[in-house]
Write a protein that holds these residues in place. Structure first.
Motif, short mmCIF file in Angstrom:
data_model
loop_
_atom_site.label_atom_id
_atom_site.label_comp_id
_atom_site.label_asym_id
_atom_site.label_seq_id
_atom_site.Cartn_x
_atom_site.Cartn_y
_atom_site.Cartn_z
N VAL A 108 60.34 -144.71 -19.03
CA VAL A 108 59.90 -143.47 -19.68
C VAL A 108 61.09 -142.54 -19.94
O VAL A 108 61.03 -141.67 -20.83
CB VAL A 108 58.80 -142.79 -18.83
N GLU A 109 62.18 -142.73 -19.22
CA GLU A 109 63.33 -141.85 -19.39
C GLU A 109 64.32 -142.34 -20.47
O GLU A 109 65.27 -141.64 -20.80
CB GLU A 109 64.09 -141.71 -18.06
N ILE A 110 64.11 -143.56 -21.00
CA ILE A 110 65.10 -144.11 -21.94
C ILE A 110 65.31 -143.21 -23.17
O ILE A 110 66.46 -142.85 -23.47
CB ILE A 110 64.71 -145.56 -22.37
N PRO A 111 64.24 -142.79 -23.86
CA PRO A 111 64.49 -141.93 -25.04
C PRO A 111 65.19 -140.62 -24.65
O PRO A 111 66.04 -140.13 -25.41
CB PRO A 111 63.06 -141.65 -25.56
N ILE A 112 64.84 -140.08 -23.50
CA ILE A 112 65.44 -138.81 -23.08
C ILE A 112 66.93 -139.01 -22.79
O ILE A 112 67.77 -138.19 -23.17
CB ILE A 112 64.70 -138.26 -21.85
N ALA A 113 67.26 -140.12 -22.13
CA ALA A 113 68.66 -140.39 -21.81
C ALA A 113 69.50 -140.54 -23.08
O ALA A 113 70.58 -139.96 -23.20
CB ALA A 113 68.77 -141.65 -20.94
N VAL A 121 72.58 -137.95 -24.19
CA VAL A 121 73.98 -138.34 -24.40
C VAL A 121 74.41 -138.02 -25.83
O VAL A 121 75.47 -137.44 -26.06
CB VAL A 121 74.18 -139.84 -24.08
N LEU A 122 73.55 -138.35 -26.80
CA LEU A 122 73.89 -138.05 -28.20
C LEU A 122 74.05 -136.55 -28.41
O LEU A 122 74.96 -136.09 -29.11
CB LEU A 122 72.81 -138.61 -29.15
N LEU A 123 73.15 -135.78 -27.80
CA LEU A 123 73.23 -134.33 -27.92
C LEU A 123 74.56 -133.82 -27.36
O LEU A 123 75.25 -133.01 -27.99
CB LEU A 123 72.06 -133.69 -27.18
N GLY A 124 74.90 -134.29 -26.17
CA GLY A 124 76.15 -133.86 -25.54
C GLY A 124 77.35 -134.21 -26.41
O GLY A 124 78.22 -133.36 -26.65
N ILE A 125 77.38 -135.44 -26.91
CA ILE A 125 78.50 -135.89 -27.73
C ILE A 125 78.63 -135.02 -28.98
O ILE A 125 79.70 -134.50 -29.30
CB ILE A 125 78.30 -137.37 -28.14
N GLY A 138 55.10 -136.90 -14.13
CA GLY A 138 55.79 -136.83 -12.85
C GLY A 138 57.29 -137.00 -12.98
O GLY A 138 58.07 -136.28 -12.35
N MET A 139 57.69 -137.95 -13.82
CA MET A 139 59.11 -138.27 -13.92
C MET A 139 59.86 -137.28 -14.81
O MET A 139 60.94 -136.81 -14.46
CB MET A 139 59.27 -139.70 -14.47
N VAL A 140 59.29 -136.97 -15.98
CA VAL A 140 60.01 -136.11 -16.92
C VAL A 140 60.12 -134.69 -16.36
O VAL A 140 61.09 -133.98 -16.65
CB VAL A 140 59.37 -136.15 -18.32
N ALA A 141 59.15 -134.30 -15.52
CA ALA A 141 59.28 -132.98 -14.89
C ALA A 141 60.57 -132.90 -14.08
O ALA A 141 61.24 -131.87 -14.05
CB ALA A 141 58.08 -132.73 -13.98
N LEU A 142 60.93 -134.02 -13.44
CA LEU A 142 62.17 -134.02 -12.65
C LEU A 142 63.39 -133.82 -13.54
O LEU A 142 64.25 -132.99 -13.25
CB LEU A 142 62.30 -135.34 -11.87
N PHE A 156 63.10 -130.50 -25.84
CA PHE A 156 62.85 -131.90 -26.18
C PHE A 156 61.90 -132.54 -25.17
O PHE A 156 60.95 -133.22 -25.52
CB PHE A 156 64.19 -132.66 -26.21
N GLN A 157 62.16 -132.28 -23.89
CA GLN A 157 61.35 -132.93 -22.86
C GLN A 157 59.94 -132.38 -22.78
O GLN A 157 58.99 -133.11 -22.50
CB GLN A 157 62.05 -132.83 -21.50
N ILE A 158 59.78 -131.08 -23.04
CA ILE A 158 58.43 -130.51 -23.06
C ILE A 158 57.62 -131.15 -24.19
O ILE A 158 56.48 -131.59 -23.99
CB ILE A 158 58.48 -128.98 -23.21
#
Lengths: 230, 324
Positions: free
Chosen positions: A194-199, A203-207, B265-269, B315-317
């Motif tokens: 679930v974190e893949i798109p956010i990661a 990184v792209l945002l930071g770059i 649960g995870m994205v809140a972190l 973005f995360q919200i």
């Protein structure tokens, strides 16, 4: 309303805010919560003991450390520095961006190269300053100051948001163990996926942000026409 | 605290067909982890250069006993051992003794010999965790355990100097450097359980319920995420924030209405991590680098992180609202 039950939460907030010893804060918060919540001494110790044992998975880093230190001894940092050294003829912003990608990929494997002390200071900063010099400028003090801040920022952003891709990392384990008593059973792999798109976005945002910011600063400090033609 | 039947209980655990293979493997890993901690404790006890050898030994040995044998110790005994463990940490009596850190010359010499191949054992653990999670019923943590073994074997093949003692001493060295603070996530998880047992979550939920209407899941997500950021900024630690915020807001205002617990649960972190990027309380990440890089502005790192942090929060919200 049982506002008094929030006393333990208050202890944590105030304790961390005034920078007391973190473990002391947690123990005091646990004792205070046990008192106001009528858990009793046995209830406190039993809850503490059983949760800690149930969460031993979070200490998996002890096992991972069995190789981390020896990897370093066998030249991991040297290899990483050789890898990033392949980035040639770039601006300071591009050096930071390249480091952001490398750090992000390795973070997903729970591999770090020593953070700001171990890698940014001895390897990334000289490369970034070297990039400014290579383009024919005398590094401006304020520019270098911002480059330091941006390199640390890239370091943090890549690490925070890519480390959660490591399946079985500390963050996901804590989320899993927080959700379990509330009745939600979640899988470690799903928590990473679930974190893949956010990661990737992070990184792209930071770059992009640091690249554009650096380009603006180069114009500001050295003038738009001062850059030598390649 | 210990009974004579402990070894028998342990034996019956490993032969019990009701216990999953995964649980048995994990228990072996915990045993290994506990023994590493105890090794570090005894090493420090015998280390005359460590000015706090007793406290250091008590900390690592108590931790090691709970890690290795906690399953067969009654909860009360484990609780007492954990309190014993925290005492030297609180009294600042856990110190780094003599460590045999590799010299830059040694690292360089090994790099000249091994070269870029060193990345292979570096990536093994993560790959193994994914492979085990995808293709077996054993789970990611057992995958990490196997990955560590594979990585050790590769390193031993690379160089005959990588003996078991080198691995053990290197891990003891790193363990000493990270010190008692490495126990923070586990202690925070325990504190979260104590909050739950005392009903703290309900009180927070009642309070928040007076401000935001229950039943509006999107509003709940926004409050949960921003709450994570603010709590993390105050405490400097997203791990400290996630337990109380999940119990007090995430569960009653978002998850109770059927939202996906994996996403929320995870994205809140990681929403909380946006707070980490913006606070001087997270000194390790934002203030220590200022000193290490000899910057003039104490806020120099944070100033360069605020804009990406805010964009990432939005973005995360949105991500949570879409995928809930």
């Amino acid at each position: 309303m049982d506002l008094i039950k929030l006393l333990g939460v208050l202890v944590v907030i105030v304790g961390f805010a005034i920078k007391l010893e973190p473990i002391l804060i947690i123990i005091v918060a646990a004792i205070v919560t046990a008192i106001v919540g009528n858990l009793g001494v046995d209830g406190l110790l039993e809850t503490l003991g059983s949760t800690f044992v149930a969460n031993r998975g979070m200490a998996i880093f002890i096992l991972i450390m069995l190789v981390t230190g020896t990897l370093e001894r066998n030249g991991l940092k040297n290899a990483a520095s050789a890898l990033i050294g392949k980035v040639k003829r770039a601006s300071a912003g591009a050096v930071i961006g390249a480091y952001g990608i490398m750090r992000g990929i390795f973070a997903a494997f729970n591999v770090s190269f020593g953070g700001v002390a171990g890698f940014v200071r001895p390897i990334i900063m000289p490369m970034a300053v070297g990039a400014i010099e290579a383009s024919g400028h005398v590094p401006n003090e304020d520019h270098v100051e911002t480059v330091k801040g941006m390199a640390s920022g890239m370091e943090n952003i890549s690490w925070f948001f890519c480390q959660v891709l490591f399946v079985g990392g500390g963050g996901a384990l804590l989320v899993q163990s927080t959700l379990a008593p509330l009745g939600y059973d979640v899988d470690l792999l799903d928590l990473a996926v679930v974190e893949i798109p956010i990661a990737i976005f992070a990184v792209l945002l930071g770059i992009t942000y640091y690249f554009l910011k650096d380009r603006k600063l180069v114009k500001k400090y050295y003038g738009s026409d001062a850059k030598k033609e390649d | 605290m210990f009974s004579m039947s402990t070894p028998l209980l342990a034996l019956s655990f490993f032969t019990d067909p009701e216990v999953t293979t995964s649980a048995k493997f994990l228990e072996i890993m915990f045993l290994a982890m506990g023994l590493i901690a105890i090794y570090n404790g005894i090493k420090n006890l015998l280390d005359k250069t460590n000015e706090a050898r007793i406290g250091t030994a008590v900390f690592w040995c108590a931790l090691g006993i709970v890690m290795a044998f906690g399953r067969w110790i009654p909860p009360l005994g484990n609780g007492i051992l954990i309190i014993i463990m925290t005492l030297p940490a609180i009294l600042k009596q856990v110190k780094v003794g003599k460590t045999d850190a590799p010299s830059p010359e040694e690292e360089k010499a090994n790099y000249d010999k091994i070269g870029m191949k060193i990345f292979i054992p570096s990536l093994t653990i993560g790959l193994s965790a994914i492979a085990f999670a995808l293709f077996t019923d054993l789970g990611a943590l057992v995958g990490i355990g196997f990955g560590v073994i594979i990585s050790i074997v590769i390193l031993m093949i690379y160089s005959r100097k990588n003996t078991p003692k080198v691995f053990l001493d290197d891990s003891a060295r790193l363990l000493s450097i990270v010190g008692p603070l490495s126990m923070l996530p586990m202690l925070l998880a325990s504190l979260g359980a104590i909050y739950t047992a005392a009903g703290v979550g309900n009180v927070i939920a009642d309070l928040v319920g007076k401000i935001i209407p229950a039943g509006n899941v999107n509003l709940g997500i926004i409050v949960f995420a921003i709450g994570m950021v603010l709590f993390t900024m105050i405490m400097g630690n997203a791990f400290a924030a996630i337990t109380v915020m999940t119990v007090g807001i995430g569960h009653p205002f978002v998850l109770a209405y059927g939202a996906n617990p994996v996403v929320i649960g995870m994205v809140a972190l990681t929403a909380g991590y946006c707070g980490t990027l913006m606070t001087p309380m997270a000194a390790n990440f934002n203030i220590v680098p200022v000193a290490m890089l000899e910057m003039k502005d104490r806020w120099g790192v944070i100033k360069n992180q605020v804009i990406p942090a805010l964009i990432l929060l939005v973005f995360q919200i949105v991500y949570m609202i879409i995928l809930k």
